[in-house]
Design an enzyme around this catalytic site. Structure first.
Site, short mmCIF file in Angstrom:
data_model
loop_
_atom_site.label_atom_id
_atom_site.label_comp_id
_atom_site.label_asym_id
_atom_site.label_seq_id
_atom_site.Cartn_x
_atom_site.Cartn_y
_atom_site.Cartn_z
N TYR A 1 16.27 4.43 12.85
CA TYR A 1 15.98 4.00 11.47
C TYR A 1 17.27 3.54 10.79
CZ TYR A 1 14.46 4.37 6.57
OH TYR A 1 14.16 4.10 5.25
N SER B 1 0.81 -1.22 0.00
CA SER B 1 0.00 0.00 0.00
C SER B 1 0.84 1.27 0.00
CB SER B 1 -0.89 0.01 1.25
OG SER B 1 -0.08 -0.25 2.40
N SER C 1 18.34 0.90 2.91
CA SER C 1 18.38 2.35 2.70
C SER C 1 19.83 2.80 2.76
CB SER C 1 17.59 3.06 3.80
OG SER C 1 17.85 4.45 3.74
#
Ligand SMILES: NC(=O)c1ccc[n+]([C@@H]2O[C@H](COP(=O)([O-])OP(=O)(O)OC[C@H]3O[C@@H](n4cnc5c(N)ncnc54)[C@H](OP(=O)(O)O)[C@@H]3O)[C@@H](O)[C@H]2O)c1
Length: 247
Positions: A157, A19, A144
């Site tokens: 993160y 999504s 990332s």
């Protein structure tokens, strides 16, 4: 395979967090390339329904909390029953918080590490036995640049994304003998989604230092994902594919 055969024809491809911004682009590109797609969503029910309508008949989607082992296992079983054996898993679920280190509390830390890393473990574990039995599979993990480089990003993160690298390497070493390839996709700044939390100053810095002078698009990441998922990438394994426009 004829040059006219779609590169992902007959493959069952699962996108976690379909999504989302990058996830939905991967679902679209994979469907275009002939895969049957199943994806999960979390809070984006409306986005999930809109995407499913766009992907058309044959796609399957379900709300799944990325840290709930039982829900993940039930989803994977449903996919294998309704669509068939899973050939490709795109571990895309991710979460970040814009927060200086001094303000990160224990709950923030646990949630960020858990949603980014535990989901990787649980989804992979749920699909991997079938892949081992069939001696075939592709696992793509969304890492990332935050886990690789000296960047101004939230510490929890960056820590989670650095974990994606170790997970990819050791899993690739262990699973290669079963014909399963494991790679990391390592985006720089990408429009939308988590990238939308970059401040104007961070965006300006990125544009200044990026050779292409702009953030990437989810569609550009998706093209890399569908290539890596296909047999055209049959000798690409245990790598981290940086997609950052040249930083
Ligand atoms: N955009 C960037 O600049 C960038 C750069 C480097 C790496 N990445 C990585 O790329 C991946 C996708 O990021 P994105 O930018 O597309 O972000 P996004 O649009 O926010 O997508 C994140 C996805 O993860 C799902 N999700 C979040 N929390 C969840 C939870 N607790 N359980 C299950 N699903 C959960 C979201 O579901 P709902 O929306 O349905 O709640 C959504 O589908 C992430 O792994 C991210 O770290 C992004």
């Amino acid at each position: 395979m004829s040059p006219l055969t779609p590169p992902l024809k007959d493959l069952i491809l699962v996108v976690t967090g379909g999504s989302g911004s990058i996830g939905s682009a991967v679902c679209r590109a994979a469907t275009r390339d002939g895969a049957k797609v199943a994806f999960t969503y979390h809070e984006g029910e409306e986005r999930a329904h809109t995407l499913a309508a766009e992907l058309g008949e044959g796609c399957l989607f379900q709300q799944v909390e990325g840290t709930d082992a039982a829900a993940i296992s039930a989803f994977v079983q449903r996919v294998e029953t309704e669509l068939g054996p899973i050939s490709v898993l795109v571990n895309n679920v991710g979460l970040s918080q814009v927060m200086p280190f001094a303000l990160i509390d224990e709950d923030d830390w646990d949630q960020t590490i858990s949603v980014n890393l535990k989901s990787l473990f649980l989804f992979t574990k749920a699909v991997v036995r079938g892949m081992i039995r069939r001696k075939h599979g592709v696992i793509l993990n969304l890492g990332s640049l935050a886990g690789h480089r000296l960047l101004e990003v939230p510490v929890h993160y960056a820590t989670a994304k650095a974990g994606v690298r170790g997970f990819t390497l050791s899993l690739a070493k262990e699973l290669s003998r079963y014909g399963i390839r494991v790679n990391e996709i390592t985006p720089g700044l990408i429009q939308g989604g988590i990238g939308a939390s970059a401040s104007e100053r961070q965006l300006a810095d990125y544009n200044q230092f990026c050779a292409m002078g702009r953030p990437g698009t989810p569609e550009e990441v998706a093209e890399l994902a569908v290539f890596l998922a296909s047999s055209r990438a049959s000798y690409l394994n245990a790598q981290s594919f940086v997609i950052d426009g040249g930083l």
